[in-house]
Motif scaffolding. Structure first.
Motif, PDB file in Angstrom:
ATOM      1  N   ILE A 219       0.835  -1.204   0.000  1.00  0.00           N
ATOM      2  CA  ILE A 219       0.000   0.000   0.000  1.00  0.00           C
ATOM      3  C   ILE A 219       0.865   1.247   0.000  1.00  0.00           C
ATOM      4  CG2 ILE A 219      -1.736   1.309   1.281  1.00  0.00           C
ATOM      5  CD1 ILE A 219      -2.833  -1.305   2.342  1.00  0.00           C
ATOM      6  N   ASP A 220       0.599   2.127  -0.939  1.00  0.00           N
ATOM      7  CA  ASP A 220       1.274   3.421  -1.033  1.00  0.00           C
ATOM      8  C   ASP A 220       0.692   4.323   0.056  1.00  0.00           C
ATOM      9  OD1 ASP A 220       2.403   5.831  -1.760  1.00  0.00           O
ATOM     10  OD2 ASP A 220       1.917   5.660  -3.893  1.00  0.00           O
ATOM     11  N   GLY A 221       1.390   4.412   1.190  1.00  0.00           N
ATOM     12  CA  GLY A 221       0.843   5.027   2.383  1.00  0.00           C
ATOM     13  C   GLY A 221       0.419   6.474   2.232  1.00  0.00           C
ATOM     14  N   LEU A 222       1.325   7.331   1.778  1.00  0.00           N
ATOM     15  CA  LEU A 222       1.005   8.754   1.692  1.00  0.00           C
ATOM     16  C   LEU A 222      -0.029   9.020   0.602  1.00  0.00           C
ATOM     17  CD1 LEU A 222       1.767  11.364   3.106  1.00  0.00           C
ATOM     18  CD2 LEU A 222       3.476  11.773   1.333  1.00  0.00           C
ATOM     19  N   ASN A 223       0.082   8.316  -0.508  1.00  0.00           N
ATOM     20  CA  ASN A 223      -0.897   8.444  -1.584  1.00  0.00           C
ATOM     21  C   ASN A 223      -2.296   8.128  -1.062  1.00  0.00           C
ATOM     22  OD1 ASN A 223      -2.541   6.817  -3.772  1.00  0.00           O
ATOM     23  ND2 ASN A 223      -1.193   8.144  -4.942  1.00  0.00           N
ATOM     24  N   THR A 224      -2.417   7.042  -0.301  1.00  0.00           N
ATOM     25  CA  THR A 224      -3.718   6.626   0.236  1.00  0.00           C
ATOM     26  C   THR A 224      -4.207   7.595   1.304  1.00  0.00           C
ATOM     27  OG1 THR A 224      -3.135   4.311  -0.180  1.00  0.00           O
ATOM     28  CG2 THR A 224      -4.971   4.733   1.327  1.00  0.00           C
TER      29      THR A 224
ATOM     30  N   ILE B  38      -8.153  -5.224   1.187  1.00  0.00           N
ATOM     31  CA  ILE B  38      -7.893  -6.534   1.790  1.00  0.00           C
ATOM     32  C   ILE B  38      -9.036  -7.502   1.469  1.00  0.00           C
ATOM     33  CG2 ILE B  38      -7.709  -7.771   3.988  1.00  0.00           C
ATOM     34  CD1 ILE B  38      -6.164  -5.326   5.063  1.00  0.00           C
ATOM     35  N   LYS B  39     -10.246  -7.004   1.547  1.00  0.00           N
ATOM     36  CA  LYS B  39     -11.406  -7.835   1.225  1.00  0.00           C
ATOM     37  C   LYS B  39     -11.377  -8.243  -0.242  1.00  0.00           C
ATOM     38  CE  LYS B  39     -16.452  -7.870   1.570  1.00  0.00           C
ATOM     39  NZ  LYS B  39     -17.661  -7.084   1.972  1.00  0.00           N
ATOM     40  N   GLN B  40     -10.986  -7.325  -1.118  1.00  0.00           N
ATOM     41  CA  GLN B  40     -10.950  -7.596  -2.552  1.00  0.00           C
ATOM     42  C   GLN B  40      -9.837  -8.572  -2.928  1.00  0.00           C
ATOM     43  OE1 GLN B  40     -12.743  -6.574  -5.197  1.00  0.00           O
ATOM     44  NE2 GLN B  40     -11.366  -7.253  -6.828  1.00  0.00           N
ATOM     45  N   ILE B  41      -8.668  -8.404  -2.321  1.00  0.00           N
ATOM     46  CA  ILE B  41      -7.469  -9.138  -2.748  1.00  0.00           C
ATOM     47  C   ILE B  41      -7.217 -10.390  -1.922  1.00  0.00           C
ATOM     48  CG2 ILE B  41      -4.944  -8.923  -2.942  1.00  0.00           C
ATOM     49  CD1 ILE B  41      -5.524  -5.888  -3.601  1.00  0.00           C
ATOM     50  N   ASN B  42      -7.659 -10.390  -0.674  1.00  0.00           N
ATOM     51  CA  ASN B  42      -7.458 -11.531   0.225  1.00  0.00           C
ATOM     52  C   ASN B  42      -5.965 -11.871   0.357  1.00  0.00           C
ATOM     53  OD1 ASN B  42      -8.326 -13.553   1.969  1.00  0.00           O
ATOM     54  ND2 ASN B  42      -8.494 -15.069   0.335  1.00  0.00           N
ATOM     55  N   PRO B  43      -5.147 -10.902   0.779  1.00  0.00           N
ATOM     56  CA  PRO B  43      -3.699 -11.133   0.839  1.00  0.00           C
ATOM     57  C   PRO B  43      -3.289 -11.965   2.047  1.00  0.00           C
ATOM     58  CG  PRO B  43      -4.209  -8.974   1.726  1.00  0.00           C
ATOM     59  CD  PRO B  43      -5.515  -9.545   1.233  1.00  0.00           C
ATOM     60  N   THR B  44      -2.093 -12.524   1.972  1.00  0.00           N
ATOM     61  CA  THR B  44      -1.510 -13.208   3.125  1.00  0.00           C
ATOM     62  C   THR B  44      -0.674 -12.235   3.952  1.00  0.00           C
ATOM     63  OG1 THR B  44       0.349 -13.862   1.712  1.00  0.00           O
ATOM     64  CG2 THR B  44      -1.423 -15.463   2.007  1.00  0.00           C
ATOM     65  N   ARG B  45      -0.378 -11.092   3.373  1.00  0.00           N
ATOM     66  CA  ARG B  45       0.426 -10.089   4.073  1.00  0.00           C
ATOM     67  C   ARG B  45       0.111  -8.704   3.520  1.00  0.00           C
ATOM     68  NH1 ARG B  45       7.056 -10.138   4.794  1.00  0.00           N
ATOM     69  NH2 ARG B  45       7.105  -8.613   6.493  1.00  0.00           N
ATOM     70  N   VAL B  46       0.132  -7.713   4.406  1.00  0.00           N
ATOM     71  CA  VAL B  46      -0.053  -6.318   4.005  1.00  0.00           C
ATOM     72  C   VAL B  46       1.168  -5.521   4.438  1.00  0.00           C
ATOM     73  CG1 VAL B  46      -1.421  -4.216   4.304  1.00  0.00           C
ATOM     74  CG2 VAL B  46      -2.573  -6.438   4.133  1.00  0.00           C
ATOM     75  N   VAL B  47       1.732  -4.751   3.513  1.00  0.00           N
ATOM     76  CA  VAL B  47       2.880  -3.897   3.796  1.00  0.00           C
ATOM     77  C   VAL B  47       2.510  -2.472   3.403  1.00  0.00           C
ATOM     78  CG1 VAL B  47       5.320  -3.435   3.342  1.00  0.00           C
ATOM     79  CG2 VAL B  47       4.463  -5.806   3.300  1.00  0.00           C
ATOM     80  N   VAL B  48       2.499  -1.569   4.370  1.00  0.00           N
ATOM     81  CA  VAL B  48       2.203  -0.162   4.111  1.00  0.00           C
ATOM     82  C   VAL B  48       3.532   0.597   4.084  1.00  0.00           C
ATOM     83  CG1 VAL B  48       0.963   1.901   4.855  1.00  0.00           C
ATOM     84  CG2 VAL B  48      -0.022  -0.366   5.282  1.00  0.00           C
ATOM     85  N   VAL B  49       3.782   1.315   2.992  1.00  0.00           N
ATOM     86  CA  VAL B  49       5.057   2.004   2.819  1.00  0.00           C
ATOM     87  C   VAL B  49       4.820   3.513   2.718  1.00  0.00           C
ATOM     88  CG1 VAL B  49       7.194   2.143   1.481  1.00  0.00           C
ATOM     89  CG2 VAL B  49       5.909  -0.018   1.550  1.00  0.00           C
ATOM     90  N   PHE B  50       5.546   4.270   3.541  1.00  0.00           N
ATOM     91  CA  PHE B  50       5.459   5.730   3.517  1.00  0.00           C
ATOM     92  C   PHE B  50       6.765   6.323   3.016  1.00  0.00           C
ATOM     93  CE2 PHE B  50       2.308   4.621   6.737  1.00  0.00           C
ATOM     94  CZ  PHE B  50       1.246   5.469   6.427  1.00  0.00           C
ATOM     95  N   ASP B  51       6.668   7.498   2.391  1.00  0.00           N
ATOM     96  CA  ASP B  51       7.875   8.254   2.052  1.00  0.00           C
ATOM     97  C   ASP B  51       8.599   8.620   3.338  1.00  0.00           C
ATOM     98  OD1 ASP B  51       7.083   8.212  -0.582  1.00  0.00           O
ATOM     99  OD2 ASP B  51       6.254  10.234  -0.570  1.00  0.00           O
ATOM    100  N   GLY B  52       9.927   8.509   3.318  1.00  0.00           N
ATOM    101  CA  GLY B  52      10.709   8.891   4.480  1.00  0.00           C
ATOM    102  C   GLY B  52      11.157  10.341   4.408  1.00  0.00           C
ATOM    103  N   LYS B  53      11.867  10.767   5.425  1.00  0.00           N
ATOM    104  CA  LYS B  53      12.415  12.130   5.452  1.00  0.00           C
ATOM    105  C   LYS B  53      13.360  12.322   4.276  1.00  0.00           C
ATOM    106  CE  LYS B  53      15.074  15.234   8.455  1.00  0.00           C
ATOM    107  NZ  LYS B  53      15.837  15.332   9.738  1.00  0.00           N
ATOM    108  N   ASP B  54      13.246  13.484   3.596  1.00  0.00           N
ATOM    109  CA  ASP B  54      14.088  13.803   2.430  1.00  0.00           C
ATOM    110  C   ASP B  54      13.975  12.731   1.361  1.00  0.00           C
ATOM    111  OD1 ASP B  54      15.067  16.135   3.696  1.00  0.00           O
ATOM    112  OD2 ASP B  54      16.613  14.980   4.723  1.00  0.00           O
ATOM    113  N   SER B  55      12.781  12.183   1.204  1.00  0.00           N
ATOM    114  CA  SER B  55      12.595  11.069   0.272  1.00  0.00           C
ATOM    115  C   SER B  55      12.847  11.447  -1.185  1.00  0.00           C
ATOM    116  CB  SER B  55      11.169  10.522   0.406  1.00  0.00           C
ATOM    117  OG  SER B  55      10.211  11.529   0.117  1.00  0.00           O
TER     118      SER B  55
END
Length: 347
Positions: A30-35, A67-84
């Motif tokens: 999941i694209d954290g900041l975008n979402t 999650i309901k749509q994709i039924n994943p085994t794992r979820v990873v949320v990624v955010f832009d870091g400082k000075d990304s």
């Protein structure tokens, strides 16, 4: 009709595969900041004190829907870091210079109580940390690069699938047999055939297409005089399923420009250096992250999984006056947490 059947076949292939046995068999990235920004702007939810909490509630609702749509085994949320954006700004100083929203996740900094958006972003992490998901934020790294690196590694295994959730069209260049893009705004899953069907460009050559047409949201102008329809019409080889290397594309464009008065051919030839720069900034097959950062990403992915903490999640809801912000939170937790809990430590 052909594309409709191709999509059905893609979905059938996913269903027919062996039942997942490890947490990285079906990974939702999941694209954290975008979402978050999309949720903050589109969700008018208020808490019991009349304060806007749509960034948090909208994010959780959007994530739950995926999650309901994709039924994943794992979820990873990624955010832009400082000075990304620093690496891309060194290459192109105007990169993202037009962004009105300039927030980055840095929980160590003090948060102005008047800055509701940043407050919600920081508080959102508290909620995510009660759930059986992985959160990754690395200083100097954009979420795009981290997500692309993980997805590309998953695809190499050829027995797992990565699902990327973002409204950012740059991710469409990654669509292939083992990488799929879920657009939360269009409520649409993009397989290889869907990218070609919608844009007339094969995903293998989508990064060249993006470098040519540019990206207003990132302040990348593209080549002068080249609109999407013009590119599709004048450079039909980009629609073919064979990967075209950048050098090969410029040879192709130069051949078309010989003895031709068509301006777009000459625009590409005359702006080759700029287009190469835009391509380097926008392509996600070879990400702008070094070996040390790659190692840190892998460490995050290999770390022990976190189990669902229902009590802590409910405590946060009460503390923030958000018990009515999520419809039936107990059912929501059960729906997203059961399977993820099951695979949390199945390496």
């Amino acid at each position: 009709m052909k594309n409709k059947y191709a999509k059905l076949l893609n979905q059938l292939r996913l269903r027919e595969e062996d039942e997942p046995t490890s947490r990285d068999d079906r990974v939702l990235l999941i694209d954290g900041l975008n979402t978050f920004i999309r949720s903050y702007s589109a969700t008018p939810t208020l808490n019991a004190n009349g304060e806007h909490v749509g960034g948090i509630s909208g994010f959780l609702a959007s994530m739950g829907s995926a999650i309901k749509q994709i039924n994943p085994t794992r979820v990873v949320v990624v955010f832009d870091g400082k000075d990304s954006s620093s690496k891309r700004r060194k290459l192109f100083p105007d990169y993202k210079a037009n962004r009105k929203v300039k927030i980055r996740l840095n929980r160590a900094q003090s948060v102005d109580k008047e800055d509701n958006q940043l407050q919600q972003l920081v508080r959102l992490i508290d909620y995510l940390e009660t759930l059986p998901i992985t959160v990754i934020t690395l200083d100097g790294c954009e979420a795009d690069d981290v997500m692309a690196y993980i997805a590309n590694r998953i695809a190499l295994s050829k027995d797992s699938h990565a699902f990327i959730m973002s409204s950012d069209k740059d991710f469409l260049q990654l669509a292939q047999k083992y990488i799929h893009i879920w657009s939360p705004t269009k409520k649409k899953m993009y397989y290889e055939d869907d990218v070609y069907s919608e844009y007339g460009i094969h995903p293998k050559n989508f990064s060249i297409f993006r470098a040519l047409v540019g990206d207003n949201s990132d302040n990348i102008p593209g080549a002068p005089g080249l609109a999407a329809k013009t590119i599709i019409k004048r450079f039909p080889r980009l629609a073919e399923p064979e990967l075209m290397e950048l050098d090969e594309f410029f040879e192709y464009a130069k051949g078309l420009a010989v003895d031709s008065k068509i301006k777009v051919f000459h625009s590409v030839v005359d702006n080759e250096d700029d287009i190469r720069l835009y391509y380097k900034i926008m392509q996600l097959h070879e990400t702008l992250i070094n070996a040390s950062t790659q190692s840190r990403i892998l460490d995050s992915m290999r770390a022990e999984g976190r189990s669902l903490s229902k009590m802590e999640f409910h405590r946060l809801l009460v503390e923030d006056g958000m018990t009515n912000a999520i419809r039936n939170p107990e059912a929501w937790l059960r729906e997203i947490g059961t399977k993820l809990n099951q695979f949390a430590n199945k390496l």
